[in-house]
Motif scaffolding. Structure first.
Motif: not given
Length: 251
Positions: A22, A25-26, A38
């Protein structure tokens, strides 16, 4: 805690890996983390999840096959004990050469403890009962048909157990390999973060990691390391603004 040590347990490892996924991804694109995209990390994470599920299923199948084999072996042992008593009535309690054709070739006339020898004995007893059906005791299931069914069930259960054990070992190797890849990738992400953000940066927490203590041995090691050999490509960092020397001198 300042150290970001990976969990030893697989479940905790997967939970941390999910947080790191996560975080990548961010924040991955903003931090310029191109060495481990990611999507690639997510694929590695999913591979371990699938391998863990497959191994768990294989272990369940192995336990079930072992239970079936134990039940089949118990049934075979009980049938051989009954057959031995029937042969005692047919051939007498005293040992003689006439016992050999019944399948009980040993003077002790005991049921063997070894599985393979029990199956061999059951085959011989079945042959004897097939040739001499009058010695059978149908109400006690001591017949050639019953004996054949019981020892064949034992053979099938043992074969299924062997297949399940082999499959479980194979799935375990695949799971261990997937875990090794994920652990190595997670360590690389931690090293990249150590070179990309400061110890006090709250984005460590977004990755599910601890903020390193500034000035600690671990922090100095991470920020002072040359990553050229460990990472796929250099980490892009923002260029530092140089002071205007000429303007300062003129002033």
């Amino acid at each position: 805690m300042s150290q970001n040590t990976l969990p030893s347990g697989i479940n905790d490892l997967l939970l941390l890996a999910e947080r790191i996924a996560q975080g990548l991804e961010t924040y991955g694109p903003w931090l310029g983390i191109t060495q481990i995209p990611a999507g690639e990390f997510g694929r590695i994470f999913d591979e371990l999840g699938k391998a863990e599920t497959a191994w768990s299923a294989a272990m369940s199948a192995k336990r079930y096959s072992q239970t079936r084999m134990a039940a089949a072996d118990e049934a075979l042992d009980a049938w051989l004990e009954k057959a031995r008593l029937v042969m005692l009535l047919a051939r007498g309690a005293k040992w003689s050469q006439r016992w050999i054709e019944t399948g009980f070739t040993h003077r002790g006339r005991n049921v063997p403890k070894d599985i393979e020898r029990r199956i061999t004995l059951a085959r011989r007893v079945v042959i004897f009962l097939a040739l001499h059906p009058t010695f059978g005791v149908p109400f006690a299931d001591v017949t050639a048909a019953c004996g054949r069914s019981i020892y064949e069930r034992m053979i099938q259960a043992r074969a299924a157990r062997d297949v399940a054990v082999t499959d479980c070992m194979s799935k375990k190797r695949q799971r261990d390999a997937a875990e090794s890849v994920l652990r190595r990738t997670m360590r690389q992400v931690i090293l990249i973060l150590g070179a990309s953000i400061m110890p006090a940066d709250p984005r460590w927490l977004a990755f599910g990691l601890n903020q390193p203590v500034p000035g600690s041995r671990r922090t100095r090691h991470v920020h002072g390391r040359n990553f050229a050999g460990a990472l796929a490509e250099p980490i892009p960092l923002p260029a530092q603004t140089q002071p205007d020397c000429q303007h300062t001198a003129a002033a």
